[in-house]
Design an enzyme around this catalytic site. Sequence first.
Site, PDB file in Angstrom:
ATOM      1  N   ASP A   1     -27.502  46.544  -0.177  1.00  0.00           N
ATOM      2  CA  ASP A   1     -28.817  47.150  -0.376  1.00  0.00           C
ATOM      3  C   ASP A   1     -29.975  46.165  -0.169  1.00  0.00           C
ATOM      4  O   ASP A   1     -31.123  46.469  -0.498  1.00  0.00           O
ATOM      5  CB  ASP A   1     -28.915  47.716  -1.796  1.00  0.00           C
ATOM      6  CG  ASP A   1     -28.033  48.936  -1.964  1.00  0.00           C
ATOM      7  OD1 ASP A   1     -27.680  49.543  -0.930  1.00  0.00           O
ATOM      8  OD2 ASP A   1     -27.692  49.273  -3.112  1.00  0.00           O
TER       9      ASP A   1
ATOM     10  N   HIS B   1     -30.983  20.862  15.357  1.00  0.00           N
ATOM     11  CA  HIS B   1     -31.368  22.061  14.602  1.00  0.00           C
ATOM     12  C   HIS B   1     -30.597  22.146  13.277  1.00  0.00           C
ATOM     13  O   HIS B   1     -30.088  23.195  12.895  1.00  0.00           O
ATOM     14  CB  HIS B   1     -31.173  23.327  15.441  1.00  0.00           C
ATOM     15  CG  HIS B   1     -32.272  23.532  16.443  1.00  0.00           C
ATOM     16  ND1 HIS B   1     -32.214  24.465  17.434  1.00  0.00           N
ATOM     17  CD2 HIS B   1     -33.463  22.907  16.597  1.00  0.00           C
ATOM     18  CE1 HIS B   1     -33.336  24.407  18.149  1.00  0.00           C
ATOM     19  NE2 HIS B   1     -34.098  23.468  17.660  1.00  0.00           N
TER      20      HIS B   1
ATOM     21  N   ASP C   1     -38.759  19.092  10.073  1.00  0.00           N
ATOM     22  CA  ASP C   1     -39.322  19.921  11.144  1.00  0.00           C
ATOM     23  C   ASP C   1     -39.569  21.282  10.506  1.00  0.00           C
ATOM     24  O   ASP C   1     -38.625  22.041  10.252  1.00  0.00           O
ATOM     25  CB  ASP C   1     -38.312  20.007  12.298  1.00  0.00           C
ATOM     26  CG  ASP C   1     -38.826  20.809  13.487  1.00  0.00           C
ATOM     27  OD1 ASP C   1     -39.812  21.571  13.333  1.00  0.00           O
ATOM     28  OD2 ASP C   1     -38.220  20.687  14.574  1.00  0.00           O
TER      29      ASP C   1
ATOM     30  N   ASP D   1     -45.634  24.320  14.065  1.00  0.00           N
ATOM     31  CA  ASP D   1     -44.336  23.675  14.286  1.00  0.00           C
ATOM     32  C   ASP D   1     -44.566  22.165  14.254  1.00  0.00           C
ATOM     33  O   ASP D   1     -45.030  21.591  15.227  1.00  0.00           O
ATOM     34  CB  ASP D   1     -43.809  24.152  15.657  1.00  0.00           C
ATOM     35  CG  ASP D   1     -42.413  23.650  15.967  1.00  0.00           C
ATOM     36  OD1 ASP D   1     -41.802  23.001  15.114  1.00  0.00           O
ATOM     37  OD2 ASP D   1     -41.948  23.912  17.096  1.00  0.00           O
TER      38      ASP D   1
ATOM     39  N   HIS E   1     -33.619  16.483  24.540  1.00  0.00           N
ATOM     40  CA  HIS E   1     -34.360  17.751  24.623  1.00  0.00           C
ATOM     41  C   HIS E   1     -35.674  17.521  25.362  1.00  0.00           C
ATOM     42  O   HIS E   1     -36.021  16.406  25.690  1.00  0.00           O
ATOM     43  CB  HIS E   1     -34.585  18.342  23.233  1.00  0.00           C
ATOM     44  CG  HIS E   1     -35.357  17.457  22.290  1.00  0.00           C
ATOM     45  ND1 HIS E   1     -36.711  17.239  22.390  1.00  0.00           N
ATOM     46  CD2 HIS E   1     -34.951  16.721  21.210  1.00  0.00           C
ATOM     47  CE1 HIS E   1     -37.105  16.440  21.411  1.00  0.00           C
ATOM     48  NE2 HIS E   1     -36.047  16.107  20.685  1.00  0.00           N
TER      49      HIS E   1
ATOM     50  N   HIS F   1     -42.598  23.019  24.046  1.00  0.00           N
ATOM     51  CA  HIS F   1     -42.447  24.422  24.435  1.00  0.00           C
ATOM     52  C   HIS F   1     -43.761  25.120  24.151  1.00  0.00           C
ATOM     53  O   HIS F   1     -44.587  24.619  23.390  1.00  0.00           O
ATOM     54  CB  HIS F   1     -41.294  25.072  23.642  1.00  0.00           C
ATOM     55  CG  HIS F   1     -41.338  24.810  22.162  1.00  0.00           C
ATOM     56  ND1 HIS F   1     -42.144  25.519  21.311  1.00  0.00           N
ATOM     57  CD2 HIS F   1     -40.713  23.881  21.383  1.00  0.00           C
ATOM     58  CE1 HIS F   1     -41.993  25.058  20.072  1.00  0.00           C
ATOM     59  NE2 HIS F   1     -41.133  24.045  20.085  1.00  0.00           N
TER      60      HIS F   1
ATOM     61  N   HIS G   1     -40.951  29.448  19.749  1.00  0.00           N
ATOM     62  CA  HIS G   1     -40.691  29.164  21.163  1.00  0.00           C
ATOM     63  C   HIS G   1     -41.313  30.337  21.897  1.00  0.00           C
ATOM     64  O   HIS G   1     -40.675  31.361  22.108  1.00  0.00           O
ATOM     65  CB  HIS G   1     -39.190  29.062  21.453  1.00  0.00           C
ATOM     66  CG  HIS G   1     -38.555  27.874  20.794  1.00  0.00           C
ATOM     67  ND1 HIS G   1     -37.205  27.662  20.760  1.00  0.00           N
ATOM     68  CD2 HIS G   1     -39.100  26.814  20.134  1.00  0.00           C
ATOM     69  CE1 HIS G   1     -36.941  26.533  20.112  1.00  0.00           C
ATOM     70  NE2 HIS G   1     -38.078  26.012  19.718  1.00  0.00           N
TER      71      HIS G   1
ATOM     72  N   GLU H   1     -43.250  17.014  21.254  1.00  0.00           N
ATOM     73  CA  GLU H   1     -42.263  16.619  20.259  1.00  0.00           C
ATOM     74  C   GLU H   1     -41.152  15.724  20.795  1.00  0.00           C
ATOM     75  O   GLU H   1     -39.975  16.090  20.754  1.00  0.00           O
ATOM     76  CB  GLU H   1     -41.649  17.858  19.610  1.00  0.00           C
ATOM     77  CG  GLU H   1     -41.154  18.923  20.583  1.00  0.00           C
ATOM     78  CD  GLU H   1     -40.463  20.076  19.847  1.00  0.00           C
ATOM     79  OE1 GLU H   1     -39.562  19.801  19.039  1.00  0.00           O
ATOM     80  OE2 GLU H   1     -40.827  21.232  20.079  1.00  0.00           O
TER      81      GLU H   1
ATOM     82  N   TYR I   1     -32.620   9.884  19.090  1.00  0.00           N
ATOM     83  CA  TYR I   1     -31.530  10.133  18.134  1.00  0.00           C
ATOM     84  C   TYR I   1     -30.374   9.211  18.495  1.00  0.00           C
ATOM     85  O   TYR I   1     -29.803   9.340  19.587  1.00  0.00           O
ATOM     86  CB  TYR I   1     -31.098  11.601  18.204  1.00  0.00           C
ATOM     87  CG  TYR I   1     -32.293  12.545  18.215  1.00  0.00           C
ATOM     88  CD1 TYR I   1     -32.865  12.994  17.025  1.00  0.00           C
ATOM     89  CD2 TYR I   1     -32.882  12.933  19.425  1.00  0.00           C
ATOM     90  CE1 TYR I   1     -33.983  13.813  17.037  1.00  0.00           C
ATOM     91  CE2 TYR I   1     -34.005  13.760  19.444  1.00  0.00           C
ATOM     92  CZ  TYR I   1     -34.550  14.195  18.258  1.00  0.00           C
ATOM     93  OH  TYR I   1     -35.662  15.007  18.273  1.00  0.00           O
TER      94      TYR I   1
ATOM     95  N   ARG J   1     -38.085  12.225  15.204  1.00  0.00           N
ATOM     96  CA  ARG J   1     -38.865  13.135  16.065  1.00  0.00           C
ATOM     97  C   ARG J   1     -40.260  13.213  15.474  1.00  0.00           C
ATOM     98  O   ARG J   1     -40.421  13.172  14.244  1.00  0.00           O
ATOM     99  CB  ARG J   1     -38.217  14.524  16.120  1.00  0.00           C
ATOM    100  CG  ARG J   1     -39.004  15.532  16.956  1.00  0.00           C
ATOM    101  CD  ARG J   1     -38.217  16.764  17.380  1.00  0.00           C
ATOM    102  NE  ARG J   1     -37.790  17.622  16.306  1.00  0.00           N
ATOM    103  CZ  ARG J   1     -36.553  17.700  15.824  1.00  0.00           C
ATOM    104  NH1 ARG J   1     -35.599  16.953  16.347  1.00  0.00           N
ATOM    105  NH2 ARG J   1     -36.264  18.514  14.832  1.00  0.00           N
TER     106      ARG J   1
ATOM    107  N   GLU K   1     -43.639  15.676  16.011  1.00  0.00           N
ATOM    108  CA  GLU K   1     -44.041  16.906  16.706  1.00  0.00           C
ATOM    109  C   GLU K   1     -45.409  17.374  16.241  1.00  0.00           C
ATOM    110  O   GLU K   1     -45.661  17.507  15.038  1.00  0.00           O
ATOM    111  CB  GLU K   1     -43.006  18.003  16.435  1.00  0.00           C
ATOM    112  CG  GLU K   1     -43.394  19.354  17.013  1.00  0.00           C
ATOM    113  CD  GLU K   1     -42.281  20.399  16.892  1.00  0.00           C
ATOM    114  OE1 GLU K   1     -41.483  20.316  15.930  1.00  0.00           O
ATOM    115  OE2 GLU K   1     -42.221  21.276  17.769  1.00  0.00           O
TER     116      GLU K   1
HETATM  117  N1  GLY Z   1     -38.555  23.841  15.268  1.00  0.00           N
HETATM  118  C1  GLY Z   1     -37.963  24.102  16.508  1.00  0.00           C
HETATM  119  C2  GLY Z   1     -38.550  23.275  17.556  1.00  0.00           C
HETATM  120  O1  GLY Z   1     -39.177  22.295  17.253  1.00  0.00           O
HETATM  121  O2  GLY Z   1     -38.474  23.584  18.695  1.00  0.00           O
HETATM  122 MN    MN Z   2     -40.138  21.896  15.451  1.00  0.00          MN
HETATM  123 MN    MN Z   3     -40.947  22.699  18.460  1.00  0.00          MN
END
Ligand code: GLY
Ligand code: MN
Ligand code: MN
Length: 444
Positions: free
Chosen positions: A39, A243, A260, A271, A350, A354, A361, A384, A388, A406, A408
């Site tokens: 529920d 992630h 993050d 973000d 990466h 984005h 995203h 960002e 690593y 990182r 960002e």
């Molecule tokens: N938080 C996801 C990214 O930085 O793309």
């Molecule tokens: Mn992020």
């Molecule tokens: Mn991001």
Amino acid sequence: MIHIPKSEYSRRRKALMAQMEPNSIAILPAAAVAIRNRDVEHVYRQDSDFQYLSGFPEPQAVIVLMPGREHGEYVLFCRERNAERELWDGLRAGQEGAIRDFGADDAFPITDIDDILPGLIEGRDRVYSAMGSNPEFDRHLMDWINVIRSKAHLGAQPPNEFVALDHLLHDMRLYKSAAEVKVMREAARISAQAHIRAMQASRAGLHEFSLEAELDYEFRKGGAKMPAYGSIVAAGRNSCILHYQQNDAVLKDGDLVLIDAGCEIDCYASDITRTWPVNGKYSPEQKAVYELVLASQEAAFAEIAPNKHWNQAHEATVRVITAGLVKLGLLQGDVDELIASEAYKAFYMHRAGHWLGMDVHDVGEYKVGGEWRVLEVGMALTVEPGIYIAPDNQSVAKKWRGIGVRIEDDVVVTKTGCEILTNGVPKTVAEIEALMAAARTQAA
Ligand code: GLY
Ligand code: MN
Ligand code: MN
């Protein structure tokens, strides 16, 4: 509360309809309610395309746009008022509210859609919809079309063309208006406060989720209903998991913690990532990696301006990071060759960012006609870069292993370059250490 004004939703509908072919119709469903377990429902989040065109926050609704229609171009199907359901689940706009408060020219109960919508589609040449993203709705749409086809012998004219709405709508969403930038600034401001609060609270012995609680507190206090995505609170070697979502490990003295996280305001995301030492002081290795990531981010900002293309910022981060890794002895060889062979990907796997908007995203093409998209005023993106160093990387000295950094920030392209929306969080080693030291003094 800062939010998107009603007039903007009307302007967006008009702008979309101006781009649609004559004698066409666009049909978009609201997001479905998602069941969590038995529920219990997941927190409701409107579909971004639906929200963009209506600002209508309820499930079980369908937008219909018919440019040039004499009796109203914007029809909204939505739930009827219902005293008993509203007692349990909350107020509904109903058809009156859809017209009065949400600018619909006409509104009908969602339960009547099968009877009414085929009549609205009939005689129109072309149907725009988000084909493929909602199979259940696609099936309904085909059912409505088949109702018209079944009456062809009576002179009914089914549409001949079905077009994906995404191309038009997502290109509109890519360019942020002044009102959208204002909301994104507010989301960024609240998220910046959240990161500051988490820095101030950081102590060895706490769990990652304790810092997540500090973030959630600031998000909620600032008026955000929810994070824009699952917050990543990654201490020690967890910072090397891009992630990471578990958020239940213990913060250890001498480790870094990477956060993050960003909230959402009126369905606009922020973000932000910052990486800081649990104990308030970066070790020499942590500092070296951190300052390299920071330098690469600075290089990226310089490549964000009108007439520069999407990939230039990424390329700048790759060059600075690769050269820096060689200097630190983490990569060996010629920088150009290491870039060509993508050797940096062992540490930086990466992209530099984005699009950012209603979806973290966000929608919008990155390439046009096979070429990287040229940046234009109003486009919003993240910057960002990260490094690593895998905990099991045997090719680097032990002292480097398990360090993940990182940084960002969110930016909007301006006439002369870009505006950084997330400057409210300290970023240099000196700034972060000073903020954390001050928090410790106060707590002592
Ligand atoms: N938080 C996801 C990214 O930085 O793309
Ligand atoms: Mn992020
Ligand atoms: Mn991001």
